[in-house]
Motif scaffolding. Structure first.
Motif, PDB file in Angstrom:
ATOM      1  N   THR A   1       0.867  -1.189   0.000  1.00 20.04           N
ATOM      2  CA  THR A   1       0.000   0.000   0.000  1.00 20.04           C
ATOM      3  C   THR A   1       0.904   1.240   0.000  1.00 20.04           C
ATOM      4  OG1 THR A   1      -0.093   0.521   2.376  1.00 20.04           O
ATOM      5  CG2 THR A   1      -1.519  -1.260   1.603  1.00 20.04           C
ATOM      6  N   GLY A   2       0.305   2.405  -0.125  1.00 18.56           N
ATOM      7  CA  GLY A   2       1.076   3.646  -0.095  1.00 18.56           C
ATOM      8  C   GLY A   2       1.189   4.250   1.297  1.00 18.56           C
ATOM      9  N   VAL A   3       0.870   3.475   2.321  1.00 19.54           N
ATOM     10  CA  VAL A   3       0.886   4.004   3.693  1.00 19.54           C
ATOM     11  C   VAL A   3       2.174   3.567   4.403  1.00 19.54           C
ATOM     12  CG1 VAL A   3      -0.377   4.180   5.879  1.00 19.54           C
ATOM     13  CG2 VAL A   3      -1.634   3.826   3.738  1.00 19.54           C
ATOM     14  N   ARG A   4       2.851   4.535   5.013  1.00 18.51           N
ATOM     15  CA  ARG A   4       4.123   4.268   5.702  1.00 18.51           C
ATOM     16  C   ARG A   4       3.947   4.394   7.212  1.00 18.51           C
ATOM     17  NH1 ARG A   4       7.605   8.899   2.938  1.00 18.51           N
ATOM     18  NH2 ARG A   4       5.581   9.824   2.540  1.00 18.51           N
ATOM     19  N   VAL A   5       4.664   3.572   7.976  1.00 12.78           N
ATOM     20  CA  VAL A   5       4.644   3.663   9.441  1.00 12.78           C
ATOM     21  C   VAL A   5       6.079   3.781   9.944  1.00 12.78           C
ATOM     22  CG1 VAL A   5       3.861   2.619  11.599  1.00 12.78           C
ATOM     23  CG2 VAL A   5       2.615   2.163   9.476  1.00 12.78           C
ATOM     24  N   SER A   6       6.320   4.757  10.807  1.00 11.96           N
ATOM     25  CA  SER A   6       7.659   4.999  11.334  1.00 11.96           C
ATOM     26  C   SER A   6       7.614   4.996  12.853  1.00 11.96           C
ATOM     27  CB  SER A   6       8.177   6.373  10.890  1.00 11.96           C
ATOM     28  OG  SER A   6       8.082   6.508   9.488  1.00 11.96           O
ATOM     29  N   GLY A   7       8.695   4.557  13.474  1.00 15.88           N
ATOM     30  CA  GLY A   7       8.840   4.638  14.935  1.00 15.88           C
ATOM     31  C   GLY A   7       9.929   5.643  15.261  1.00 15.88           C
ATOM     32  N   VAL A   8       9.634   6.554  16.175  1.00 19.07           N
ATOM     33  CA  VAL A   8      10.650   7.488  16.661  1.00 19.07           C
ATOM     34  C   VAL A   8      10.793   7.231  18.156  1.00 19.07           C
ATOM     35  CG1 VAL A   8      11.230   9.922  17.050  1.00 19.07           C
ATOM     36  CG2 VAL A   8      10.231   9.208  14.861  1.00 19.07           C
ATOM     37  N   HIS A   9      12.021   6.937  18.581  1.00 16.91           N
ATOM     38  CA  HIS A   9      12.261   6.443  19.941  1.00 16.91           C
ATOM     39  C   HIS A   9      13.247   7.348  20.664  1.00 16.91           C
ATOM     40  CE1 HIS A   9      10.215   2.797  18.641  1.00 16.91           C
ATOM     41  NE2 HIS A   9      10.927   2.908  17.530  1.00 16.91           N
ATOM     42  N   PRO A  10      12.748   8.303  21.453  1.00 18.35           N
ATOM     43  CA  PRO A  10      13.668   9.207  22.147  1.00 18.35           C
ATOM     44  C   PRO A  10      14.200   8.613  23.444  1.00 18.35           C
ATOM     45  CG  PRO A  10      11.446  10.176  21.852  1.00 18.35           C
ATOM     46  CD  PRO A  10      11.348   8.710  21.618  1.00 18.35           C
ATOM     47  N   GLY A  11      15.376   9.155  23.845  1.00 21.44           N
ATOM     48  CA  GLY A  11      15.873   8.969  25.201  1.00 21.44           C
ATOM     49  C   GLY A  11      15.286  10.063  26.079  1.00 21.44           C
ATOM     50  N   LEU A  12      16.100  10.603  26.986  1.00 19.77           N
ATOM     51  CA  LEU A  12      15.590  11.606  27.944  1.00 19.77           C
ATOM     52  C   LEU A  12      15.187  12.913  27.257  1.00 19.77           C
ATOM     53  CD1 LEU A  12      18.079  11.575  30.966  1.00 19.77           C
ATOM     54  CD2 LEU A  12      15.644  11.056  31.020  1.00 19.77           C
ATOM     55  N   VAL A  13      13.938  13.305  27.437  1.00 22.00           N
ATOM     56  CA  VAL A  13      13.429  14.573  26.894  1.00 22.00           C
ATOM     57  C   VAL A  13      12.812  15.347  28.055  1.00 22.00           C
ATOM     58  CG1 VAL A  13      11.997  15.639  25.099  1.00 22.00           C
ATOM     59  CG2 VAL A  13      12.690  13.233  24.861  1.00 22.00           C
ATOM     60  N   GLU A  14      13.159  16.603  28.207  1.00 24.02           N
ATOM     61  CA  GLU A  14      12.578  17.363  29.330  1.00 24.02           C
ATOM     62  C   GLU A  14      11.201  17.896  28.934  1.00 24.02           C
ATOM     63  OE1 GLU A  14      15.115  20.182  31.252  1.00 24.02           O
ATOM     64  OE2 GLU A  14      13.809  20.182  33.025  1.00 24.02           O
ATOM     65  N   THR A  15      10.179  17.310  29.548  1.00 20.71           N
ATOM     66  CA  THR A  15       8.773  17.660  29.301  1.00 20.71           C
ATOM     67  C   THR A  15       8.054  17.504  30.648  1.00 20.71           C
ATOM     68  OG1 THR A  15       8.176  15.356  28.901  1.00 20.71           O
ATOM     69  CG2 THR A  15       8.887  16.627  26.967  1.00 20.71           C
ATOM     70  N   GLU A  16       6.739  17.359  30.602  1.00 20.53           N
ATOM     71  CA  GLU A  16       6.010  17.086  31.855  1.00 20.53           C
ATOM     72  C   GLU A  16       6.019  15.596  32.215  1.00 20.53           C
ATOM     73  OE1 GLU A  16       2.119  18.879  31.647  1.00 20.53           O
ATOM     74  OE2 GLU A  16       2.971  20.776  30.968  1.00 20.53           O
ATOM     75  N   PHE A  17       6.710  14.804  31.381  1.00 20.33           N
ATOM     76  CA  PHE A  17       6.722  13.344  31.545  1.00 20.33           C
ATOM     77  C   PHE A  17       7.037  12.900  32.982  1.00 20.33           C
ATOM     78  CE2 PHE A  17       9.174   9.354  31.340  1.00 20.33           C
ATOM     79  CZ  PHE A  17       8.322   8.537  30.631  1.00 20.33           C
ATOM     80  N   SER A  18       8.139  13.438  33.549  1.00 24.29           N
ATOM     81  CA  SER A  18       8.556  12.975  34.883  1.00 24.29           C
ATOM     82  C   SER A  18       7.634  13.507  35.974  1.00 24.29           C
ATOM     83  CB  SER A  18      10.015  13.369  35.158  1.00 24.29           C
ATOM     84  OG  SER A  18      10.849  12.689  34.255  1.00 24.29           O
ATOM     85  N   LEU A  19       7.096  14.697  35.753  1.00 19.01           N
ATOM     86  CA  LEU A  19       6.135  15.258  36.712  1.00 19.01           C
ATOM     87  C   LEU A  19       4.882  14.374  36.762  1.00 19.01           C
ATOM     88  CD1 LEU A  19       6.290  17.812  38.445  1.00 19.01           C
ATOM     89  CD2 LEU A  19       4.977  19.009  36.682  1.00 19.01           C
ATOM     90  N   VAL A  20       4.459  13.895  35.597  1.00 15.45           N
ATOM     91  CA  VAL A  20       3.301  12.980  35.540  1.00 15.45           C
ATOM     92  C   VAL A  20       3.675  11.654  36.198  1.00 15.45           C
ATOM     93  CG1 VAL A  20       1.824  11.652  33.965  1.00 15.45           C
ATOM     94  CG2 VAL A  20       2.316  14.070  33.478  1.00 15.45           C
ATOM     95  N   ARG A  21       4.871  11.156  35.864  1.00 17.29           N
ATOM     96  CA  ARG A  21       5.299   9.852  36.399  1.00 17.29           C
ATOM     97  C   ARG A  21       5.331   9.875  37.928  1.00 17.29           C
ATOM     98  NH1 ARG A  21      10.354   6.424  34.221  1.00 17.29           N
ATOM     99  NH2 ARG A  21       9.296   4.487  34.622  1.00 17.29           N
TER     100      ARG A  21
END
Ligand SMILES: NC(=O)c1ccc[n+]([C@@H]2O[C@H](COP(=O)([O-])OP(=O)(O)OC[C@H]3O[C@@H](n4cnc5c(N)ncnc54)[C@H](OP(=O)(O)O)[C@@H]3O)[C@@H](O)[C@H]2O)c1
Length: 259
Positions: A179-199
């Motif tokens: 098909t013409g549909v593509r799927v990509s994975g983007v896998h970050p390491g440590l990113v400063e966001t609200e992530f740790s505050l939520v965790r």
């Protein structure tokens, strides 16, 4: 130079903060029309207004909890009837909850992570992918994590959810061969966001310690990578990207300036 994705329609989940917000800003600046989803509608409304003013693109918002399959299906159907099939889906909504060992963990935390990071991503994908396949074009970017490759203590169920994202990304790509549909994975390491505050459930000291002594990635850094992936010509699928801050070598190797 005009971005290849200018004029396209992108849906970004988890756009009310962090990486998703940065992706929304970046795609808007490249002339992409947007649909932004998250649970915090006020934040989405402010962001939508800002991006529309700055970039002149159209920005629609939806207060959607990706864990709620019926809500996802209903909102997806509404937006596709009004705006058509999206060209781009960025599955970004996600979280870690807690860092307790398996024998001591709060099982509700497991539900939140698995229901959001795995089932939520699947609900959203299932809502939009059939129309993309029928049109024979589209791009899906799944935001995984380096924790979908390497487990660290206290991350077992979060890692399991991100290993699942890795499997879903690979498997969906296989399903879509031809098909013409593509799927990509983007896998970050440590990113400063609200992530740790939520965790850490609002514990600012614990959250701050995660990023202490290093220069972590920003949401905008990850958005740069997502832009690169999305602007690749249709004959190319950037299937899998891991992105680290320079001070990070793996989940176990983080060089901190202790001074
Ligand atoms: N920060 C990192 O170090 C890091 C590293 C690797 C991967 N990641 C991944 O990157 C993605 C974004 O995280 P972030 O770092 O940007 O954290 P963040 O700042 O906390 O943003 C998370 C986003 O997900 C949304 N969200 C959470 N649960 C949701 C739900 N049930 N339904 C709809 N939206 C939901 C939140 O919006 P509402 O609360 O308004 O719903 C928010 O917009 C996640 O998948 C995370 O696992 C983060």
């Amino acid at each position: 130079m005009t971005a290849r994705i200018a004029g396209q329609l992108a849906i970004v989940t988890g756009a009310s903060s962090g990486i998703g917000e940065a992706i929304a800003r970046r795609l808007g600046s490249e002339g992409t029309n947007l649909v932004l989803w998250a649970r915090r509608g006020e934040r989405l409304a402010c962001l939508a207004e800002e991006i529309a003013d700055q970039s002149g693109v159209s920005v629609d918002t939806g207060v959607v909890d990706v864990r709620d399959r019926e809500a996802v299906q209903g909102e997806a159907a509404r937006l596709m009837s009004e705006l058509g099939t999206p060209d781009i889906l960025v599955n970004n909504a996600g979280l870690a909850a807690g860092m307790a060992p398996v024998h001591d963990a709060d099982v509700d935390d497991w539900d939140r992570m698995i229901d959001t990071n795995v089932k939520g991503l699947l609900h959203v994908t299932r809502a939009f992918l059939p129309a993309m396949v029928e049109r024979d074009s589209g791009q899906v970017v799944n935001i995984g994590s380096i924790t979908g490759r390497q487990v660290y203590p206290g991350s077992t169920v979060y890692a399991a959810s991100k290993y699942a994202v890795q499997a879903i990304t690979e498997g969906t790509n296989l399903d879509l061969l031809g098909t013409g549909v593509r799927v990509s994975g983007v896998h970050p390491g440590l990113v400063e966001t609200e992530f740790s505050l939520v965790r850490f459930k609002g514990d600012e000291d614990r959250a701050g310690a995660v990023y202490k002594g290093i220069e972590p990635l920003t949401g905008a850094d990850v958005a740069d990578v997502v832009s690169y992936v999305l602007n690749a010509p249709p004959r190319i699928n950037v299937a899998d990207v891991v992105v680290f801050a320079k001070a990070q070598g793996s989940v176990h190797h983080i060089l901190r300036d202790e001074g």
